[in-house]
Enzyme design. Structure first.
Site, PDB file in Angstrom:
ATOM      1  NE  ARG A  92      -4.433   0.121   2.331  1.00  0.00           N
ATOM      2  CZ  ARG A  92      -5.214  -0.913   2.495  1.00  0.00           C
ATOM      3  NH1 ARG A  92      -4.799  -2.114   2.220  1.00  0.00           N
ATOM      4  NH2 ARG A  92      -6.427  -0.781   2.914  1.00  0.00           N
ATOM      5  NE  ARG A 129     -16.294  -3.177   2.089  1.00  0.00           N
ATOM      6  CZ  ARG A 129     -15.001  -3.026   1.789  1.00  0.00           C
ATOM      7  NH1 ARG A 129     -14.506  -3.650   0.725  1.00  0.00           N
ATOM      8  NH2 ARG A 129     -14.226  -2.248   2.497  1.00  0.00           N
ATOM      9  NE  ARG A 161     -13.584  -3.240   6.142  1.00  0.00           N
ATOM     10  CZ  ARG A 161     -12.643  -3.292   5.221  1.00  0.00           C
ATOM     11  NH1 ARG A 161     -12.678  -4.237   4.293  1.00  0.00           N
ATOM     12  NH2 ARG A 161     -11.662  -2.423   5.200  1.00  0.00           N
TER      13      ARG A 161
HETATM   14  P1  AMP Z   1      -8.413  -3.305   3.795  1.00  0.00           P
HETATM   15  O1  AMP Z   1      -9.328  -4.417   4.184  1.00  0.00           O
HETATM   16  O2  AMP Z   1      -7.357  -3.738   2.838  1.00  0.00           O
HETATM   17  O3  AMP Z   1      -9.164  -2.076   3.314  1.00  0.00           O
HETATM   18  O4  AMP Z   1      -7.634  -2.877   5.140  1.00  0.00           O
HETATM   19  C1  AMP Z   1      -8.331  -2.406   6.270  1.00  0.00           C
HETATM   20  C2  AMP Z   1      -7.407  -1.590   7.155  1.00  0.00           C
HETATM   21  O5  AMP Z   1      -6.304  -2.408   7.586  1.00  0.00           O
HETATM   22  C3  AMP Z   1      -6.743  -0.399   6.475  1.00  0.00           C
HETATM   23  O6  AMP Z   1      -7.563   0.751   6.451  1.00  0.00           O
HETATM   24  C4  AMP Z   1      -5.503  -0.218   7.356  1.00  0.00           C
HETATM   25  O7  AMP Z   1      -5.832   0.349   8.599  1.00  0.00           O
HETATM   26  C5  AMP Z   1      -5.099  -1.655   7.611  1.00  0.00           C
HETATM   27  N1  AMP Z   1      -4.217  -2.188   6.544  1.00  0.00           N
HETATM   28  C6  AMP Z   1      -4.485  -3.241   5.705  1.00  0.00           C
HETATM   29  N2  AMP Z   1      -3.473  -3.452   4.862  1.00  0.00           N
HETATM   30  C7  AMP Z   1      -2.545  -2.510   5.140  1.00  0.00           C
HETATM   31  C8  AMP Z   1      -1.275  -2.186   4.593  1.00  0.00           C
HETATM   32  N3  AMP Z   1      -0.755  -2.885   3.562  1.00  0.00           N
HETATM   33  N4  AMP Z   1      -0.582  -1.153   5.156  1.00  0.00           N
HETATM   34  C9  AMP Z   1      -1.075  -0.448   6.181  1.00  0.00           C
HETATM   35  N5  AMP Z   1      -2.276  -0.682   6.736  1.00  0.00           N
HETATM   36  C10 AMP Z   1      -3.012  -1.703   6.231  1.00  0.00           C
END
Ligand code: AMP
Length: 219
Positions: A92, A129, A161
Site C-alpha cells: 500500500r 458494503r 466494517r
Molecule cells: P483493507 O481491508 O485492505 O481495506 O484494510 C483495512 C485496514 O487495515 C486499512 O484501512 C488499514 O488500517 C489496515 N491495513 C491493511 N493493509 C494494510 C497495509 N498494507 N498497510 C497499512 N495498513 C493496512
C-alpha cells in the site's frame, strides 16, 4: 513460468480487490494474502496485535509499514503460499512495495492487476458494503445475508466494517491517492502493470484478468 505465481491486486478501497483475489486464489490454487483480513482477524480475536492496531484501523488510517511487512513475511511461510499468493491490500506504500521485492526477489511478482473504478462508485459500494466476520464474503446492504446478519456461505456474522462509515471512507480514499496510487508507476516501470475496468460484473472482471494472465503465459 519459473517460480511461484505471485500476483498483486491494486485498486481503491471498494474496487473489488477482495472479491477478485478470492476468486483467483481458488481458481489457481494460490494463497489469498489479505493484510486487512489478517488484521481484522487479530482485532476480532483480541490478540496483542489486534489491540495494537484496533484504533488505527477504525479511524481508516494505515498501520505501520514495519508491522504489515512482518505479517506478510510470516504469511509467505505458510504451506498454502508455496505455489504463490494473491496479494490483496498489500503493498500500500512504496516502502512496502520495495520490501516485497526484497522478500520475493526482482522476478517474484508476475503481474500487478489494477482494478480501475471511478471514485463515486467505490464510495457508493463501500457505504453499502457488509462483510462476514468469519469468511470475509462481501454483501450489499440489501442482500438477505446482510439483512439477517447471517452469512449464506458459512453462517458467520455479517456486519458493517467500522471503517466503511463516511468519515473513514473519505480518509481511506485520501490515503489511497497519496500513498498507494504511486505504486501504479512502480509496477508500470517494471512492465508488470495491467489495468482492468472494475466497473463491470464480477465475472467480467475475472475474465479480463484471466485474459491478461493468459496473454502473458501465466494462466
Ligand atoms: P483493507 O481491508 O485492505 O481495506 O484494510 C483495512 C485496514 O487495515 C486499512 O484501512 C488499514 O488500517 C489496515 N491495513 C491493511 N493493509 C494494510 C497495509 N498494507 N498497510 C497499512 N495498513 C493496512
Amino acid at each position: 513460468m519459473a517460480g511461484p505465481l505471485n500476483l498483486v491486486v491494486l485498486g481503491k478501497q471498494g474496487a473489488g480487490k477482495g472479491t477478485q483475489s478470492l476468486r483467483l486464489a481458488e481458481r489457481f490454487h494460490l494463497a489469498h494474502i489479505s493484510t486487512g483480513d489478517i488484521l481484522r482477524g487479530a482485532v476480532k480475536d483480541g490478540t496483542a496485535l489486534g489491540l495494537e492496531v484496533k484504533a488505527v484501523m477504525e479511524a481508516g488510517e494505515l498501520v505501520s509499514d514495519e508491522l504489515v511487512i512482518k505479517l506478510v513475511q510470516e504469511r509467505f511461510q505458510a504451506p498454502d503460499a508455496a505455489r504463490g499468493g494473491l496479494l490483496d491490500g498489500f503493498p500500500r506504500t512504496l516502502a512496502q512495495a520495495n520490501a516485497l521485492e526484497t522478500l520475493l526477489g526482482r522476478d517474484g511478482i508476475k503481474l500487478c492487476v489494477n482494478l480501475d473504478v471511478p471514485i463515486e462508485l467505490v464510495t457508493q459500494r463501500l457505504s453499502s458494503r457488509r462483510v462476514c466476520q468469519e469468511c470475509a464474503t462481501n454483501y450489499r446492504d440489501t442482500d438477505e445475508s446482510a439483512i439477517s446478519g447471517v452469512c449464506a456461505e458459512c453462517g458467520g456474522q455479517v456486519i458493517q466494517r467500522s471503517d466503511d462509515r463516511p468519515d473513514a471512507i473519505r480518509r481511506r480514499l485520501e490515503f489511497y491517492e497519496r500513498d498507494t496510487a504511486p505504486l501504479l508507476d512502480f509496477y508500470e516501470s517494471r512492465g508488470l502493470l495491467v489495468t482492468v475496468n472494475g466497473d463491470q460484473s464480477p465475472d467480467e472482471v475475472t475474465n479480463d484478468i484471466v485474459a491478461a494472465m493468459t496473454a502473458r503465459g501465466l494462466a
